[in-house]
Design a protein around this motif. Structure first.
Motif, PDB file in Angstrom:
ATOM      1  N   ASN A   4       3.247   7.621  -0.326  1.00 15.35           N
ATOM      2  CA  ASN A   4       3.435   6.695  -1.347  1.00 15.35           C
ATOM      3  C   ASN A   4       4.570   6.953  -2.389  1.00 15.35           C
ATOM      4  O   ASN A   4       5.264   7.987  -2.339  1.00 15.35           O
ATOM      5  CB  ASN A   4       2.137   6.480  -2.112  1.00 15.35           C
ATOM      6  CG  ASN A   4       0.783   6.538  -1.187  1.00 15.35           C
ATOM      7  OD1 ASN A   4       0.883   5.906  -0.229  1.00 15.35           O
ATOM      8  ND2 ASN A   4      -0.177   7.111  -1.516  1.00 15.35           N
ATOM      9  N   PHE A   5       4.791   5.802  -3.047  1.00 12.35           N
ATOM     10  CA  PHE A   5       6.219   6.022  -4.005  1.00 12.35           C
ATOM     11  C   PHE A   5       5.737   5.223  -5.311  1.00 12.35           C
ATOM     12  O   PHE A   5       5.085   4.013  -5.323  1.00 12.35           O
ATOM     13  CB  PHE A   5       7.168   5.284  -3.185  1.00 12.35           C
ATOM     14  CG  PHE A   5       8.274   5.316  -4.092  1.00 12.35           C
ATOM     15  CD1 PHE A   5       9.170   6.461  -4.105  1.00 12.35           C
ATOM     16  CD2 PHE A   5       8.712   4.253  -4.732  1.00 12.35           C
ATOM     17  CE1 PHE A   5      10.149   6.624  -4.768  1.00 12.35           C
ATOM     18  CE2 PHE A   5      10.185   4.177  -5.532  1.00 12.35           C
ATOM     19  CZ  PHE A   5      10.823   5.452  -5.344  1.00 12.35           C
ATOM     20  N   GLY A  32      -0.048   2.071 -14.574  1.00  7.39           N
ATOM     21  CA  GLY A  32      -0.246   2.240 -16.017  1.00  7.39           C
ATOM     22  C   GLY A  32      -0.118   3.541 -16.388  1.00  7.39           C
ATOM     23  O   GLY A  32      -0.275   3.844 -17.637  1.00  7.39           O
ATOM     24  N   TYR A  33       0.715   4.417 -15.526  1.00  9.00           N
ATOM     25  CA  TYR A  33       1.254   5.753 -15.812  1.00  9.00           C
ATOM     26  C   TYR A  33       2.794   5.630 -16.249  1.00  9.00           C
ATOM     27  O   TYR A  33       3.442   5.219 -15.578  1.00  9.00           O
ATOM     28  CB  TYR A  33       0.758   6.672 -14.976  1.00  9.00           C
ATOM     29  CG  TYR A  33       0.962   8.151 -15.127  1.00  9.00           C
ATOM     30  CD1 TYR A  33       0.113   8.647 -15.583  1.00  9.00           C
ATOM     31  CD2 TYR A  33       2.258   8.796 -14.876  1.00  9.00           C
ATOM     32  CE1 TYR A  33       0.132  10.094 -16.231  1.00  9.00           C
ATOM     33  CE2 TYR A  33       2.277  10.083 -15.239  1.00  9.00           C
ATOM     34  CZ  TYR A  33       1.556  10.785 -15.893  1.00  9.00           C
ATOM     35  OH  TYR A  33       1.684  12.216 -16.259  1.00  9.00           O
ATOM     36  N   GLN A  50      -0.550  15.084  -6.716  1.00 10.04           N
ATOM     37  CA  GLN A  50      -0.864  14.148  -7.970  1.00 10.04           C
ATOM     38  C   GLN A  50      -1.202  12.849  -7.590  1.00 10.04           C
ATOM     39  O   GLN A  50      -1.265  11.746  -8.638  1.00 10.04           O
ATOM     40  CB  GLN A  50       0.208  14.421  -9.059  1.00 10.04           C
ATOM     41  CG  GLN A  50       0.451  15.612  -9.697  1.00 10.04           C
ATOM     42  CD  GLN A  50       1.446  15.734 -10.589  1.00 10.04           C
ATOM     43  OE1 GLN A  50       2.484  15.608 -10.322  1.00 10.04           O
ATOM     44  NE2 GLN A  50       0.890  16.019 -12.090  1.00 10.04           N
ATOM     45  N   ASN A  51      -1.447  12.452  -6.411  1.00 11.02           N
ATOM     46  CA  ASN A  51      -1.621  10.986  -6.038  1.00 11.02           C
ATOM     47  C   ASN A  51      -2.885  10.613  -6.634  1.00 11.02           C
ATOM     48  O   ASN A  51      -2.925   9.322  -6.997  1.00 11.02           O
ATOM     49  CB  ASN A  51      -1.789  11.194  -4.463  1.00 11.02           C
ATOM     50  CG  ASN A  51      -1.720   9.620  -3.989  1.00 11.02           C
ATOM     51  OD1 ASN A  51      -0.563   8.800  -3.965  1.00 11.02           O
ATOM     52  ND2 ASN A  51      -3.172   9.122  -3.397  1.00 11.02           N
ATOM     53  N   SER A  52      -3.914  11.373  -6.847  1.00 11.79           N
ATOM     54  CA  SER A  52      -5.178  10.809  -7.748  1.00 11.79           C
ATOM     55  C   SER A  52      -4.716  10.409  -9.054  1.00 11.79           C
ATOM     56  O   SER A  52      -5.327   9.396  -9.534  1.00 11.79           O
ATOM     57  CB  SER A  52      -6.111  11.940  -7.446  1.00 11.79           C
ATOM     58  OG  SER A  52      -5.950  13.130  -8.047  1.00 11.79           O
ATOM     59  N   ASN A  94      -4.575   5.216 -12.370  1.00 16.23           N
ATOM     60  CA  ASN A  94      -3.765   4.458 -13.382  1.00 16.23           C
ATOM     61  C   ASN A  94      -3.186   2.970 -12.665  1.00 16.23           C
ATOM     62  O   ASN A  94      -2.395   2.671 -13.436  1.00 16.23           O
ATOM     63  CB  ASN A  94      -2.942   5.201 -14.131  1.00 16.23           C
ATOM     64  CG  ASN A  94      -3.421   6.266 -15.101  1.00 16.23           C
ATOM     65  OD1 ASN A  94      -3.732   6.058 -16.192  1.00 16.23           O
ATOM     66  ND2 ASN A  94      -3.373   7.439 -14.462  1.00 16.23           N
ATOM     67  N   LYS A  95      -3.738   2.760 -11.664  1.00 17.54           N
ATOM     68  CA  LYS A  95      -3.198   1.627 -10.797  1.00 17.54           C
ATOM     69  C   LYS A  95      -3.846   0.401 -11.353  1.00 17.54           C
ATOM     70  O   LYS A  95      -5.077   0.408 -11.535  1.00 17.54           O
ATOM     71  CB  LYS A  95      -3.661   1.767  -9.273  1.00 17.54           C
ATOM     72  CG  LYS A  95      -2.898   0.947  -8.542  1.00 17.54           C
ATOM     73  CD  LYS A  95      -2.872   1.381  -6.952  1.00 17.54           C
ATOM     74  CE  LYS A  95      -4.477   1.574  -6.476  1.00 17.54           C
ATOM     75  NZ  LYS A  95      -4.450   2.163  -5.174  1.00 17.54           N
ATOM     76  N   GLY A  96      -3.150  -0.583 -11.462  1.00 17.00           N
ATOM     77  CA  GLY A  96      -3.514  -1.922 -12.204  1.00 17.00           C
ATOM     78  C   GLY A  96      -3.547  -2.926 -11.055  1.00 17.00           C
ATOM     79  O   GLY A  96      -3.940  -2.883  -9.918  1.00 17.00           O
ATOM     80  N   GLN A  97      -2.979  -4.102 -11.352  1.00 14.61           N
ATOM     81  CA  GLN A  97      -3.222  -5.435 -10.696  1.00 14.61           C
ATOM     82  C   GLN A  97      -2.294  -5.199  -9.423  1.00 14.61           C
ATOM     83  O   GLN A  97      -1.090  -4.649  -9.280  1.00 14.61           O
ATOM     84  CB  GLN A  97      -2.556  -6.434 -11.330  1.00 14.61           C
ATOM     85  CG  GLN A  97      -2.585  -7.689 -10.683  1.00 14.61           C
ATOM     86  CD  GLN A  97      -2.375  -8.947 -11.712  1.00 14.61           C
ATOM     87  OE1 GLN A  97      -2.471  -8.905 -12.932  1.00 14.61           O
ATOM     88  NE2 GLN A  97      -1.780 -10.132 -10.903  1.00 14.61           N
TER      89      GLN A  97
END
Length: 241
Positions: A82-83, A150-151, A170-172, A177-180
């Motif tokens: 992921n990125f 959101g991070y 640190q993917n979790s 903090n993932k949003g829309q």
């Protein structure tokens, strides 16, 4: 005089005999080695134990090249990449003429690929490209999601005052903090059935005289984001303050 000639003749004959003797007196070198089996190598078999061992978390920020997608290797297992990034305006506080009543027509996320132009299609206009650094079967589909984060990605670690480092485990932290979800286009190739396409990117726009302008560029990820996520009022107020 006759005696001197006789002695000279004897010396010449003796010299020829000596030279002939030296020429015939040769020695063979290496005859006892070459041709004999002096290296008795016997085949042996040994059992070898091979296994994979995790290297643990590695620092993954500020990389020159970033991976994205899912790669399944029979020997090393499955890797999911992921990125996370933070974007900003190309220039701070741009001047926007509000008298023109600007509106947000669309929001496009464009990320170029590594590619090489190899020619043209049959129309002799559209470029033909080959992608680089893409692994797996061609046009393999994956579910792609672009989310609001959101991070806040900081530059300095407040505890050590050193440069902030982020790691691959640190993917979790970012998921929590993932949003829309932003890539909500009706085109499935931009989300549910995304694949890395080697086709040339074509963009049709209109100039100030309403004439059609076609812009062609190398292959890239081009996603239409939800424009409702970017409120026009907040956008333009932040742009003219």
């Amino acid at each position: 005089m006759n005696n001197n000639s006789f002695y000279k003749s004897i010396l010449i004959v003796l010299s020829l005999v000596v030279l002939t003797s030296c020429d015939l007196g040769f020695n063979e070198v290496g005859t006892d080695i070459v041709g004999d089996n002096n290296f008795s190598l016997k085949p042996e078999s040994k059992q070898v134990l091979a296994f994979n061992q995790s290297t643990g978390a590695v620092q993954s920020n500020n990389l020159s090249v970033n991976a994205l997608g899912i790669y399944n290797n029979p020997a090393f297992g499955t890797t999911t990449a992921n990125f996370v990034t933070q974007v900003q305006l190309a220039s701070e506080n741009p001047t926007i003429d509000l008298a023109l009543v600007p509106i947000i027509d669309s929001v496009i996320l464009k990320i170029p690929y590594y590619s090489k132009k190899v020619g043209f299609e049959d129309d002799d206009v559209t470029g033909k490209y080959e992608l680089d650094s893409i692994y797996g079967p061609a046009e393999s589909k994956l579910k792609l999601g672009v989310y609001e984060s959101g991070y806040f990605l900081r530059d300095i670690d407040p505890n050590s005052l050193d440069e902030q480092a982020y790691f691959s485990n640190q993917n979790s932290l970012f998921d929590s903090n993932k949003g829309q979800l932003l890539n909500t286009s009706t085109s499935l190739s931009e989300n549910e059935e995304f694949f890395f396409s080697e086709k040339e990117t074509r963009e049709d726009t209109k100039d100030s005289d309403s004439k059609l302008v076609t812009t062609r560029s190398a292959p890239s990820m081009r996603l239409s984001l939800d424009k409702n996520f970017f409120p026009e009022q907040n956008f333009f107020l932040s742009g003219i303050r």
